[in-house]
Scaffold this active site. Sequence first.
Site, mmCIF file in Angstrom:
data_model
loop_
_atom_site.group_PDB
_atom_site.id
_atom_site.type_symbol
_atom_site.label_atom_id
_atom_site.label_comp_id
_atom_site.label_asym_id
_atom_site.label_seq_id
_atom_site.Cartn_x
_atom_site.Cartn_y
_atom_site.Cartn_z
ATOM 1 N N TYR A 287 -1.429 -0.010 10.790
ATOM 2 C CA TYR A 287 -1.614 -0.399 9.383
ATOM 3 C C TYR A 287 -0.391 0.018 8.568
ATOM 4 O O TYR A 287 0.145 -0.767 7.780
ATOM 5 C CB TYR A 287 -2.882 0.245 8.824
ATOM 6 C CG TYR A 287 -3.198 -0.137 7.394
ATOM 7 C CD1 TYR A 287 -3.804 -1.354 7.104
ATOM 8 C CD2 TYR A 287 -2.910 0.723 6.336
ATOM 9 C CE1 TYR A 287 -4.110 -1.712 5.796
ATOM 10 C CE2 TYR A 287 -3.207 0.379 5.033
ATOM 11 C CZ TYR A 287 -3.801 -0.840 4.771
ATOM 12 O OH TYR A 287 -4.099 -1.190 3.458
ATOM 13 N N SER B 274 0.854 -1.189 0.000
ATOM 14 C CA SER B 274 0.000 0.000 0.000
ATOM 15 C C SER B 274 0.887 1.234 0.000
ATOM 16 O O SER B 274 2.048 1.183 0.434
ATOM 17 C CB SER B 274 -0.881 0.014 1.257
ATOM 18 O OG SER B 274 -1.508 1.269 1.449
#
Length: 257
Positions: free
Chosen positions: A161, A148
């Site tokens: 995250y 990501s």
Amino acid sequence: MNKVAVVTGSRRGIGLAIAKTLAQEGYTTVFSATSPADTMTDLLAELTAKGQQVSYLRCDISSPADRAALIQQVCQTYGRLDVLVNNAGVAPQVRLDILETTEESFDRLLNINMKGTFFLSQLAANKMIALQQEGLPDYRPRIINISSISAYTSSTSRGEYCISKAGISMTTLLFADRLAEYGIPVFEVRPGVIMTDMTAAVTEKYQALIDAGLTPIKRFGQPQDVANCVLSACSGLLDFGTGTVLNADGGFHIRRL
């Protein structure tokens, strides 16, 4: 025999697009996620009716037993493992500022996103090496990790995250380095703002940012944009660039004035 691809986290969103794309390209494709098998029955029947070779194996990548069973069952069934796409991952159940983040949330994300990816890659890599040494013909395996833009972009309301995705980036480099001697390339695909269930709750927020110039390409990414990068990494044309990051982010990574 068809090449065999395994895509984790492929019940929906990015993983689903990747798995469907590989199946369309002729791979025998193993869809995998934590959902019961019956949730995939209709989709698998639809793809099978189109002549595609597909199956589903349940796997929680945070479970050592599940990881081992996945690789073992795929190799027992098909006799090979050509592509592992590590896509499975989760977001925090509740977004908290890093001054309030709980150990439970931190552990959950790192166990699934980072530890699961690392050790599933380890299992797959050792099996790929063994299959090479057995002399399996036409065998050029590879591993592709989905990370990501959060791997390098601070988001203080979901720090765990970001850390987990940064760990996937280093996992990619480590395995690309270690497996180079075996000719097994490892790549990373970094999605940006992609239209999925994960972003559904913040669509308006991200759309406003995109309209204001967050990305040079002013639209949401689609799961297919990520799948196309995976397909490129599978093509063999990028193999000399093992460890390469493929950005599926609308140009977010470009530093601009």
